[in-house]
Design a protein around this motif. Structure first.
Motif, mmCIF file in Angstrom:
data_model
loop_
_atom_site.group_PDB
_atom_site.id
_atom_site.type_symbol
_atom_site.label_atom_id
_atom_site.label_comp_id
_atom_site.label_asym_id
_atom_site.label_seq_id
_atom_site.Cartn_x
_atom_site.Cartn_y
_atom_site.Cartn_z
ATOM 1 N N MET A 1 15.107 61.135 39.047
ATOM 2 C CA MET A 1 15.382 59.832 39.652
ATOM 3 C C MET A 1 15.608 58.773 38.568
ATOM 4 O O MET A 1 16.473 57.927 38.688
ATOM 5 N N PHE A 2 14.807 58.810 37.504
ATOM 6 C CA PHE A 2 14.928 57.838 36.420
ATOM 7 C C PHE A 2 15.246 58.552 35.121
ATOM 8 O O PHE A 2 14.853 59.702 34.913
ATOM 9 N N SER A 3 15.924 57.837 34.229
ATOM 10 C CA SER A 3 16.311 58.479 32.973
ATOM 11 C C SER A 3 16.192 57.567 31.757
ATOM 12 O O SER A 3 16.575 57.951 30.661
ATOM 13 N N ALA A 4 15.676 56.358 31.943
ATOM 14 C CA ALA A 4 15.507 55.433 30.820
ATOM 15 C C ALA A 4 14.384 54.456 31.139
ATOM 16 O O ALA A 4 14.012 54.276 32.305
ATOM 17 N N MET A 83 -1.892 47.558 23.913
ATOM 18 C CA MET A 83 -2.409 47.666 25.269
ATOM 19 C C MET A 83 -2.794 49.120 25.558
ATOM 20 O O MET A 83 -2.166 50.047 25.019
ATOM 21 N N PRO A 84 -3.798 49.350 26.406
ATOM 22 C CA PRO A 84 -4.229 50.721 26.693
ATOM 23 C C PRO A 84 -3.079 51.597 27.193
ATOM 24 O O PRO A 84 -2.367 51.229 28.126
ATOM 25 N N GLY A 85 -2.902 52.735 26.549
ATOM 26 C CA GLY A 85 -1.896 53.707 26.964
ATOM 27 C C GLY A 85 -0.492 53.423 26.503
ATOM 28 O O GLY A 85 0.404 54.256 26.681
ATOM 29 N N ALA A 86 -0.252 52.254 25.875
ATOM 30 C CA ALA A 86 1.118 51.855 25.547
ATOM 31 C C ALA A 86 1.760 52.764 24.508
ATOM 32 O O ALA A 86 2.870 53.280 24.707
ATOM 33 N N VAL A 87 1.081 52.982 23.396
ATOM 34 C CA VAL A 87 1.658 53.777 22.317
ATOM 35 C C VAL A 87 1.860 55.221 22.766
ATOM 36 O O VAL A 87 2.907 55.828 22.488
ATOM 37 N N ASP A 88 0.905 55.765 23.490
ATOM 38 C CA ASP A 88 1.024 57.150 23.970
ATOM 39 C C ASP A 88 2.215 57.302 24.910
ATOM 40 O O ASP A 88 2.944 58.307 24.842
ATOM 41 N N LEU A 89 2.432 56.326 25.786
ATOM 42 C CA LEU A 89 3.552 56.404 26.731
ATOM 43 C C LEU A 89 4.883 56.311 26.004
ATOM 44 O O LEU A 89 5.816 57.075 26.292
ATOM 45 N N VAL A 90 4.992 55.404 25.065
ATOM 46 C CA VAL A 90 6.239 55.268 24.302
ATOM 47 C C VAL A 90 6.561 56.568 23.569
ATOM 48 O O VAL A 90 7.699 57.058 23.600
ATOM 49 N N ARG A 91 5.574 57.145 22.930
ATOM 50 C CA ARG A 91 5.800 58.376 22.187
ATOM 51 C C ARG A 91 6.152 59.526 23.112
ATOM 52 O O ARG A 91 7.019 60.350 22.795
ATOM 53 N N ALA A 92 5.514 59.588 24.281
ATOM 54 C CA ALA A 92 5.798 60.661 25.232
ATOM 55 C C ALA A 92 7.223 60.575 25.755
ATOM 56 O O ALA A 92 7.927 61.593 25.852
ATOM 57 N N LEU A 93 7.680 59.369 26.082
ATOM 58 C CA LEU A 93 9.045 59.199 26.581
ATOM 59 C C LEU A 93 10.063 59.527 25.491
ATOM 60 O O LEU A 93 11.100 60.138 25.763
ATOM 61 N N GLU A 153 22.396 53.110 34.200
ATOM 62 C CA GLU A 153 22.458 52.171 35.309
ATOM 63 C C GLU A 153 21.077 51.575 35.584
ATOM 64 O O GLU A 153 20.061 52.266 35.445
ATOM 65 N N PRO A 154 21.021 50.319 35.989
ATOM 66 C CA PRO A 154 19.721 49.710 36.292
ATOM 67 C C PRO A 154 18.898 50.507 37.309
ATOM 68 O O PRO A 154 17.679 50.601 37.168
ATOM 69 N N ALA A 155 19.554 51.067 38.306
ATOM 70 C CA ALA A 155 18.826 51.799 39.343
ATOM 71 C C ALA A 155 18.130 53.040 38.795
ATOM 72 O O ALA A 155 17.222 53.583 39.443
ATOM 73 N N ARG A 156 18.533 53.510 37.628
ATOM 74 C CA ARG A 156 17.926 54.685 37.010
ATOM 75 C C ARG A 156 17.011 54.309 35.833
ATOM 76 O O ARG A 156 16.636 55.151 35.023
ATOM 77 N N THR A 157 16.653 53.023 35.792
ATOM 78 C CA THR A 157 15.843 52.504 34.696
ATOM 79 C C THR A 157 14.503 51.995 35.215
ATOM 80 O O THR A 157 14.434 51.273 36.199
#
Length: 207
Positions: A1-4, A83-93, A153-157
């Motif tokens: 559904m999302f890609s970015a 912020m809690p979880g921020a760095v881990d989420l960025v690296r995971a994506l 596309e915005p809808a996929r972001t």
């Protein structure tokens, strides 16, 4: 559904709100200007120079916006924590191959310094700052530009935001907005912090 994904910076990736509020309070105090809490709260997520342009008339002698902004920045000297979880989420994506970016109301030098301090600046494909847009949040220009630069596309972001102005901008751009720590009826999903977001994910839940 999302890609970015696009991230706000202050209050989303870095815990800068206490530092920012302290700087604003000191700026107004040094000039003998009252700063009610509702007015201070309205600054969150918005470009500093826009805020100052709207309030310049409150300052004795009406100093220039640039001078007031430089003074406020000189008071924002403490080191901000992630912020809690921020760095881990960025690296995971990033590891998943998602194009990711930042859309901030701050300056380019400021954004690059904060992201470098977090150790994640090289992971972002684009960083949209106040210098890149003519209209700051809550206008959607920054998020639309972010989608364009990521070629998605915005809808996929997915946008991660903490401030009302940013949430409004993200929704006006047509993205799926996750609000962090903000009970916002305008957001598509509300989480306490980014530790609740575990990719790969399908953020199909609506608020």
């Amino acid at each position: 559904m999302f890609s970015a994904a696009l991230f706000d910076l202050d209050g989303t990736l870095v815990d800068t709100e206490p530092r920012s509020q302290a700087a604003w309070r000191r700026l107004f105090r040094e000039h003998g200007v009252d700063l009610p809490e509702p007015l201070l709260a309205s600054f969150s997520g918005r470009p500093g120079k826009t805020v100052l342009a709207e309030n310049r008339h409150r300052f004795p002698g009406e100093p220039t916006v640039d001078d007031l902004f430089a003074e406020a920045m000189s008071y924002a000297t403490s080191v901000a924590e992630p912020m809690p979880g921020a760095v881990d989420l960025v690296r995971a994506l990033h590891e998943l191959g998602w194009p990711i970016g930042v859309v901030t109301s701050g300056t380019r030098d400021y954004a690059n310094a904060e992201l470098t301090a977090l150790g994640v600046r090289p992971l972002f494909d684009t960083v949209i700052t106040a210098e890149d847009v003519s209209r700051g949040k809550p206008d959607p220009e920054g998020y639309l530009l972010g989608c364009t630069r990521l070629a998605v596309e915005p809808a996929r972001t997915v946008v991660f935001e903490d401030a009302p102005a940013g949430i409004e901008a993200a929704k006006a751009a047509g993205t799926f907005c996750v609000a962090i720590g903000a009970d916002s009826s305008a957001a598509d999903l509300v989480v306490t912090d980014l530790t609740e977001v575990q990719p790969p994910f399908s953020l199909s839940q609506s608020r």
